[in-house]
Design a protein around this motif. Structure first.
Motif, PDB file in Angstrom:
ATOM      1  N   ARG A 114       0.906  -1.113  -0.043  1.00  0.00           N
ATOM      2  CA  ARG A 114       0.064  -0.064   0.030  1.00  0.00           C
ATOM      3  C   ARG A 114       0.860   1.278   0.106  1.00  0.00           C
ATOM      4  N   LEU A 115       0.408   2.353  -0.710  1.00  0.00           N
ATOM      5  CA  LEU A 115       1.248   3.451  -0.942  1.00  0.00           C
ATOM      6  C   LEU A 115       0.303   4.668  -0.256  1.00  0.00           C
ATOM      7  N   VAL A 116       0.725   5.377   0.456  1.00  0.00           N
ATOM      8  CA  VAL A 116       0.154   6.644   0.878  1.00  0.00           C
ATOM      9  C   VAL A 116       1.046   7.628   0.514  1.00  0.00           C
ATOM     10  N   ARG A 117       0.384   8.819  -0.206  1.00  0.00           N
ATOM     11  CA  ARG A 117       1.281  10.032  -0.466  1.00  0.00           C
ATOM     12  C   ARG A 117       0.291  11.244  -1.352  1.00  0.00           C
ATOM     13  N   VAL A 118       0.831  12.215  -1.222  1.00  0.00           N
ATOM     14  CA  VAL A 118       0.329  13.417  -1.741  1.00  0.00           C
ATOM     15  C   VAL A 118       0.425  13.180  -3.338  1.00  0.00           C
ATOM     16  N   SER A 119      -0.533  12.928  -4.047  1.00  0.00           N
ATOM     17  CA  SER A 119      -0.565  12.552  -5.499  1.00  0.00           C
ATOM     18  C   SER A 119       0.472  13.485  -6.395  1.00  0.00           C
ATOM     19  N   ASP A 122      -2.661  14.950  -8.764  1.00  0.00           N
ATOM     20  CA  ASP A 122      -3.866  15.429  -8.280  1.00  0.00           C
ATOM     21  C   ASP A 122      -3.511  17.064  -8.286  1.00  0.00           C
ATOM     22  N   SER A 123      -4.212  17.904  -9.101  1.00  0.00           N
ATOM     23  CA  SER A 123      -3.885  19.307  -9.074  1.00  0.00           C
ATOM     24  C   SER A 123      -4.376  20.019  -7.968  1.00  0.00           C
ATOM     25  N   ASN A 124      -4.917  19.449  -7.059  1.00  0.00           N
ATOM     26  CA  ASN A 124      -5.503  19.955  -5.736  1.00  0.00           C
ATOM     27  C   ASN A 124      -4.605  19.368  -4.551  1.00  0.00           C
ATOM     28  N   ASN A 125      -3.404  18.571  -5.007  1.00  0.00           N
ATOM     29  CA  ASN A 125      -2.474  18.092  -3.772  1.00  0.00           C
ATOM     30  C   ASN A 125      -3.042  17.289  -2.775  1.00  0.00           C
ATOM     31  N   ARG A 126      -3.851  16.443  -2.902  1.00  0.00           N
ATOM     32  CA  ARG A 126      -4.420  15.729  -1.936  1.00  0.00           C
ATOM     33  C   ARG A 126      -3.768  14.520  -1.757  1.00  0.00           C
ATOM     34  N   ARG A 127      -4.119  13.750  -0.637  1.00  0.00           N
ATOM     35  CA  ARG A 127      -3.432  12.462  -0.266  1.00  0.00           C
ATOM     36  C   ARG A 127      -4.166  11.488  -0.981  1.00  0.00           C
ATOM     37  N   HIS A 128      -3.571  10.252  -1.562  1.00  0.00           N
ATOM     38  CA  HIS A 128      -4.232   9.324  -2.217  1.00  0.00           C
ATOM     39  C   HIS A 128      -3.532   8.049  -1.483  1.00  0.00           C
TER      40      HIS A 128
END
Length: 292
Positions: A114-119, A122-128
């Motif tokens: 599993r990867l968790v990061r700021v994508s 994503d132009s809104n800089n959300r975590r995915h």
């Protein structure tokens, strides 16, 4: 001897003590290779999960991580098939890593990562949060695999091999994908320009995967007959890579590190040895840090 020795004698014994400790450590690690075919090459498949471009990018990162691990050890890495993602990464890849105890070392990596990061997509800089699966089976000698697959159980598709372009690009439909209809397992090969050779490679890998399924089934039946409880269970996720907080944690063993860049560049031995201890029933997870 150290208790009886004086200071000068202790200095003489220090090097011997270090050598003995290393030998004991090496012997202990030998006991961790409890799986069959630990000395075999490893057939590794990485497949992206749900999540579109983000998960395809993550699958590509995992493919590179395991290939870099093999290269750092001086192992031979052979790419058999790779299906590129639409915008980034891959949808799937299959490769073989050959070297000393390749399958034994890679066996604990089987599972969901599993990867968790700021994508970055994503132009809104959300975590995915993204998932990708890693499947590892041994490359068993063909003479050990007594599996006959009727033609009626196979669907054969040919397609054009993917390439970087230029003079070396393959312009013929030489890549082959075989699908085993009873199980749904699909294996592709585009490693050569020969359709016949790619068919042979794909068929051999398909037999390896069917053999591994049958082997695991027999082991489970034998343990059930003896009334044993199987200690090893592949969970939904074995490890989380939380890049915006700079840590990687293995959920089976509790091993947690804060150098994700090195890990993604193939520095995996600590996780692998801990995973082998877990597989051998000599280690369980500890509570270390916050689980995302």
């Amino acid at each position: 001897m150290l208790e009886l020795a004086d200071d000068s004698e202790r200095e003489m014994l220090a090097e011997e003590q270090t050598n003995l400790e290393q030998q004991i450590d090496d012997l202990y690690r030998e006991t961790l290779f409890t799986m069959k075919h630990a000395d075999a090459a490893a057939i590794v498949r990485v497949k992206s999960g749900a999540g579109g471009t983000e998960s395809m990018d993550w699958a590509g990162m995992l493919e590179r991580m395991f290939m870099r691990w093999g290269e750092r050890r001086g192992y031979k890495v052979e790419l058999i098939d790779q299906q590129d993602g639409d915008q980034a990464g891959i949808t799937s890849a299959e490769f073989i890593i050959r070297g000393e105890r390749a399958y034994g070392m890679l066996a604990p990596e089987h599972g969901v990562h599993r990867l968790v990061r700021v994508s970055p997509f994503d132009s809104n800089n959300r975590r995915h949060t993204s998932f990708a699966s890693v499947d590892v089976v041994p490359e068993v000698p063909p003479e050990e695999i007594n599996i006959h697959i009727p033609d009626s159980d196979l669907r054969r598709d040919v397609f054009r091999s993917q390439g970087a372009g230029g003079q070396g690009v393959n312009t013929t439909d030489s890549a082959v994908r075989l699908t085993h209809l009873p199980t749904g397992i699909a294996v592709a090969s585009q490693v050569t320009r020969s359709q016949i050779k790619n068919h042979e490679i794909a068929l051999q890998i398909l037999k390896q995967r069917l053999y591994d399924i049958e082997l695991k089934k027999r082991e489970a039946e034998e343990m059930a007959a003896r009334g044993e409880q199987k200690k090893i269970e592949w969970g939904n996720q074995i490890r989380s890579y939380v890049l915006d907080k700079q840590y990687v944690k293995d959920h089976r063993t509790g091993v947690m590190r804060h150098d994700s860049g090195n890990i993604l560049d193939g520095d995996l031995d600590e996780f692998m040895w801990a995973g082998l201890e877990w597989m051998a029933g000599k280690r369980s997870a500890e509570e270390l840090g916050d689980d995302e």
